[in-house]
Design a protein around this motif. Structure first.
Motif, PDB file in Angstrom:
ATOM      1  N   GLU A  56      90.103   5.259 -24.606  1.00 42.62           N
ATOM      2  CA  GLU A  56      89.687   5.463 -25.986  1.00 42.62           C
ATOM      3  C   GLU A  56      88.609   4.458 -26.367  1.00 42.62           C
ATOM      4  OE1 GLU A  56      88.801   7.212 -28.539  1.00 42.62           O
ATOM      5  OE2 GLU A  56      90.819   8.101 -28.498  1.00 42.62           O
ATOM      6  N   ARG A  57      87.794   4.822 -27.372  1.00 49.94           N
ATOM      7  CA  ARG A  57      86.745   3.918 -27.853  1.00 49.94           C
ATOM      8  C   ARG A  57      87.343   2.605 -28.341  1.00 49.94           C
ATOM      9  NH1 ARG A  57      83.998   7.644 -32.198  1.00 49.94           N
ATOM     10  NH2 ARG A  57      86.028   8.682 -32.057  1.00 49.94           N
ATOM     11  N   ASP A  58      86.628   1.529 -28.088  1.00 54.91           N
ATOM     12  CA  ASP A  58      87.129   0.205 -28.442  1.00 54.91           C
ATOM     13  C   ASP A  58      87.467   0.080 -29.919  1.00 54.91           C
ATOM     14  OD1 ASP A  58      86.855  -0.602 -25.829  1.00 54.91           O
ATOM     15  OD2 ASP A  58      84.917  -1.572 -26.125  1.00 54.91           O
ATOM     16  N   ALA A  59      86.725   0.785 -30.778  1.00 57.21           N
ATOM     17  CA  ALA A  59      86.906   0.643 -32.223  1.00 57.21           C
ATOM     18  C   ALA A  59      88.147   1.364 -32.746  1.00 57.21           C
ATOM     19  CB  ALA A  59      85.669   1.157 -32.951  1.00 57.21           C
ATOM     20  N   LEU A  60      88.770   2.209 -31.910  1.00 54.02           N
ATOM     21  CA  LEU A  60      89.912   2.997 -32.359  1.00 54.02           C
ATOM     22  C   LEU A  60      91.215   2.393 -31.855  1.00 54.02           C
ATOM     23  CD1 LEU A  60      88.599   6.639 -31.849  1.00 54.02           C
ATOM     24  CD2 LEU A  60      88.589   5.247 -33.936  1.00 54.02           C
ATOM     25  N   PRO A  61      92.336   2.698 -32.504  1.00 49.60           N
ATOM     26  CA  PRO A  61      93.637   2.191 -32.031  1.00 49.60           C
ATOM     27  C   PRO A  61      93.886   2.609 -30.590  1.00 49.60           C
ATOM     28  CG  PRO A  61      93.849   3.145 -34.218  1.00 49.60           C
ATOM     29  CD  PRO A  61      92.458   3.467 -33.760  1.00 49.60           C
ATOM     30  N   GLY A  62      94.345   1.675 -29.791  1.00 49.15           N
ATOM     31  CA  GLY A  62      94.575   1.954 -28.375  1.00 49.15           C
ATOM     32  C   GLY A  62      93.324   1.967 -27.538  1.00 49.15           C
ATOM     33  N   GLY A  63      92.204   1.551 -28.130  1.00 51.39           N
ATOM     34  CA  GLY A  63      90.941   1.567 -27.410  1.00 51.39           C
ATOM     35  C   GLY A  63      90.913   0.576 -26.267  1.00 51.39           C
ATOM     36  N   GLY A  64      90.073   0.852 -25.279  1.00 52.41           N
ATOM     37  CA  GLY A  64      89.920  -0.045 -24.142  1.00 52.41           C
ATOM     38  C   GLY A  64      89.907   0.708 -22.835  1.00 52.41           C
ATOM     39  N   PRO A  65      89.616   0.012 -21.748  1.00 48.79           N
ATOM     40  CA  PRO A  65      89.511   0.671 -20.441  1.00 48.79           C
ATOM     41  C   PRO A  65      90.848   1.227 -19.973  1.00 48.79           C
ATOM     42  CG  PRO A  65      89.422  -1.715 -20.193  1.00 48.79           C
ATOM     43  CD  PRO A  65      89.343  -1.429 -21.659  1.00 48.79           C
ATOM     44  N   GLN A  66      90.779   2.321 -19.233  1.00 49.24           N
ATOM     45  CA  GLN A  66      91.983   2.988 -18.753  1.00 49.24           C
ATOM     46  C   GLN A  66      91.753   3.507 -17.340  1.00 49.24           C
ATOM     47  OE1 GLN A  66      95.077   3.504 -20.491  1.00 49.24           O
ATOM     48  NE2 GLN A  66      95.592   3.956 -18.367  1.00 49.24           N
ATOM     49  N   LYS A  67      92.706   3.271 -16.458  1.00 48.63           N
ATOM     50  CA  LYS A  67      92.609   3.850 -15.125  1.00 48.63           C
ATOM     51  C   LYS A  67      93.050   5.304 -15.149  1.00 48.63           C
ATOM     52  CE  LYS A  67      97.228   2.664 -13.342  1.00 48.63           C
ATOM     53  NZ  LYS A  67      97.665   4.054 -13.068  1.00 48.63           N
ATOM     54  N   PRO A  99      76.754   4.106 -20.113  1.00 47.63           N
ATOM     55  CA  PRO A  99      77.563   5.005 -20.941  1.00 47.63           C
ATOM     56  C   PRO A  99      78.793   4.289 -21.492  1.00 47.63           C
ATOM     57  CG  PRO A  99      76.975   6.055 -18.866  1.00 47.63           C
ATOM     58  CD  PRO A  99      76.590   4.617 -18.750  1.00 47.63           C
ATOM     59  N   GLU A 100      79.309   4.770 -22.608  1.00 50.32           N
ATOM     60  CA  GLU A 100      80.468   4.162 -23.251  1.00 50.32           C
ATOM     61  C   GLU A 100      81.689   5.049 -23.095  1.00 50.32           C
ATOM     62  OE1 GLU A 100      79.398   3.607 -27.319  1.00 50.32           O
ATOM     63  OE2 GLU A 100      77.688   2.307 -26.877  1.00 50.32           O
ATOM     64  N   ARG A 101      82.849   4.462 -23.430  1.00 47.51           N
ATOM     65  CA  ARG A 101      84.080   5.243 -23.460  1.00 47.51           C
ATOM     66  C   ARG A 101      84.133   6.097 -24.726  1.00 47.51           C
ATOM     67  NH1 ARG A 101      85.694   0.390 -21.358  1.00 47.51           N
ATOM     68  NH2 ARG A 101      85.977  -0.473 -23.431  1.00 47.51           N
ATOM     69  N   TRP A 102      84.598   7.333 -24.559  1.00 46.68           N
ATOM     70  CA  TRP A 102      84.777   8.220 -25.706  1.00 46.68           C
ATOM     71  C   TRP A 102      86.169   8.821 -25.761  1.00 46.68           C
ATOM     72  CZ3 TRP A 102      81.805   9.272 -29.920  1.00 46.68           C
ATOM     73  CH2 TRP A 102      80.526   8.709 -29.928  1.00 46.68           C
ATOM     74  N   GLY A 103      87.069   8.303 -24.941  1.00 43.06           N
ATOM     75  CA  GLY A 103      88.425   8.846 -24.954  1.00 43.06           C
ATOM     76  C   GLY A 103      88.410  10.318 -24.613  1.00 43.06           C
ATOM     77  N   ASN A 104      89.112  11.119 -25.420  1.00 40.15           N
ATOM     78  CA  ASN A 104      89.133  12.564 -25.205  1.00 40.15           C
ATOM     79  C   ASN A 104      88.082  13.300 -26.030  1.00 40.15           C
ATOM     80  OD1 ASN A 104      91.279  12.694 -23.311  1.00 40.15           O
ATOM     81  ND2 ASN A 104      92.742  12.351 -24.958  1.00 40.15           N
ATOM     82  N   ALA A 105      87.209  12.548 -26.700  1.00 45.09           N
ATOM     83  CA  ALA A 105      86.141  13.160 -27.485  1.00 45.09           C
ATOM     84  C   ALA A 105      84.871  13.271 -26.635  1.00 45.09           C
ATOM     85  CB  ALA A 105      85.874  12.338 -28.741  1.00 45.09           C
ATOM     86  N   HIS A 106      83.881  13.960 -27.197  1.00 42.49           N
ATOM     87  CA  HIS A 106      82.597  14.146 -26.515  1.00 42.49           C
ATOM     88  C   HIS A 106      81.519  13.447 -27.338  1.00 42.49           C
ATOM     89  CE1 HIS A 106      79.127  16.076 -24.670  1.00 42.49           C
ATOM     90  NE2 HIS A 106      79.918  16.608 -23.757  1.00 42.49           N
ATOM     91  N   PRO A 107      80.600  12.724 -26.696  1.00 43.68           N
ATOM     92  CA  PRO A 107      79.598  11.996 -27.472  1.00 43.68           C
ATOM     93  C   PRO A 107      78.597  12.888 -28.198  1.00 43.68           C
ATOM     94  CG  PRO A 107      79.122  11.831 -25.124  1.00 43.68           C
ATOM     95  CD  PRO A 107      80.479  12.448 -25.245  1.00 43.68           C
TER      96      PRO A 107
END
Length: 412
Positions: free
Chosen positions: A167-178, A238-246
């Motif tokens: 998930e995006r860093d700015a959102l709850p639970g944001g951060g890198p994920q394997k 590129p950045e993380r977008w979680g399950n969303a699309h940029p």
């Protein structure tokens, strides 16, 4: 049920599998599925590390755990297990004899470890000049990291995968994920399969063997695909977008009344159909949401409104409505739902094989669909050392007394 092909794509090949855990065994299992004779060399007494990577374990007919972990079962069907202590001179001699009868050697030892046993490519090609020898390591045979041990999780981070996953860093639970599976190991096994087949094709045309150097980090960087080239083209990571699309909204997961659903709106017409199906047609008439560029601009306003709308109906109700409305969507199934899915059942992706213990081994079938030489799920993953005597007798001509003597000295 096991398939019963009349022809085997790779039945003319013998693979000597010195690998363990996942990347190498995954490659070797592809060859076994396609008919090759795969001889899995294991350490006497313990075998492949993954045999003990449980629970869960295979259960016997009385419902009790066996010694076979589900992790091991996932990557070792169709093989023959032979126990040999390759740290001994007698064990090394057995491996060399087997090499003379093999087309391919697969190994995933640390760089240089097999050289001290005389089982490296340079030594073994003297025995069989047309040998295809595939080494799988974390970082390859060359470079400043060559001596480092490689682990899938670490390589997912080093190779960029986790920088775009989560998930995006700015959102709850944001951060890198394997990834939820060891995706780098699996992809390395797949790339290794392709490389070995290419090397065999070259051998068949020229008579020349070769050494294949596969590295988890190389594979992870390569499989970044368009994300990697996006960076190379723009110099912007590129950045993380979680399950969303940029670039597309809404194109993400939503929580329904009883689970999650994927909604992938690709154009303005589909967006209107989506909100009409949810009883919120006014959202399509709102100037802030009328076009995709506007929806991207006002994402933070729109998504909470859609989340409320979607939460009011069940997952299946949404799928039924949206399929009828022509809006791309799909469920997020757990594995029970996956194996109950009629399409998965129709494609035969669950395979039940009789296990030597008397139990039934439930496995996932190969996705390779071939009209003339389909995969053949000949046997369940073997017990430790199940085929030692058979292979040494039939392939190398060992006598009962020779085998007993080797076993008495813990060579086998």
């Amino acid at each position: 049920m096991p398939s019963s092909p009349t022809k085997s794509a790779l039945g003319h090949l013998r693979i000597l599998d010195l690998t363990r855990v996942l990347a190498g065994p995954w490659c070797a299992q592809n060859f076994a599925d396609l008919g090759a004779d795969v001889i899995k060399i294991e350490r006497p007494g313990t075998g492949d590390d993954t045999r003990a990577w449980g629970p869960p374990y295979l259960r016997d007919t009385d419902g009790n755990d066996t010694s076979e972990a589900a992790y091991y079962l996932a990557a070792n069907r169709g093989k023959r297990s032979v126990t040999v202590d390759i740290a001994t001179s007698e064990g090394q001699a057995i491996i060399r004899e087997l090499v003379a009868h093999s087309d391919v050697v697969l190994e995933n030892y640390k760089v240089g470890q097999l050289q001290k046993y005389g089982l490296d490519y340079a030594a073994l090609k003297l025995i069989k000049p047309d040998l295809v020898y595939c080494s799988i390591t974390g970082f390859g045979q060359t470079g400043p990291y060559a001596q480092r041990a490689g682990y899938d999780f670490i390589v997912q981070g080093m190779g960029g995968f986790m920088s775009i996953t989560g998930e995006r860093d700015a959102l709850p639970g944001g951060g890198p994920q394997k990834a939820g599976i060891a995706i780098t190991d699996l992809m390395t096994g797949m790339y290794a399969t392709v490389a070995v087949l290419a090397a065999l094709s070259h051998r068949d045309r020229t008579g020349e063997g070769q050494h294949i150097d596969m590295a988890l980090l190389d594979v992870q960087v390569a499989m970044m695909a368009n994300m990697g080239t996006n960076y190379l083209a723009s110099d912007k990571a590129p950045e993380r977008w979680g399950n969303a699309h940029p670039n597309i909204v809404p194109y993400q997961t939503f929580a329904t009344a009883d689970g999650h659903i994927i909604i992938a709106v690709g154009n303005d017409r589909q967006f209107r159909n989506f909100v009409v199906a949810g009883g919120c047609a006014e959202l399509a008439d709102d100037a802030r949401f009328a076009t995709n560029p506007m929806r991207v601009q006002h994402r933070d306003v729109l998504i909470p409104l859609l989340a409320v709308m979607v939460s009011g109906k069940s997952k299946q109700a949404w799928i039924d409505r949206l399929e009828q409305a022509g809006v791309p969507c799909g469920p997020i199934n757990n594995l029970q739902e996956v194996f109950e899915n009629p399409q998965v059942i129709a494609r035969g992706l669950r395979v039940d094989l009789p296990h030597p213990s008397g139990a039934t081994t439930k496995l996932i079938g190969s996705p390779m669909r071939m009209s003339e030489t389909p995969p053949d799920y000949a046997t369940a993953p073997p017990l430790l050392g199940q085929h030692t005597d058979t292979v040494l007798k039939s392939l190398l001509g060992y006598s009962e007394s020779q085998i007993a003597a080797l076993r008495g000295r813990d060579i086998l």
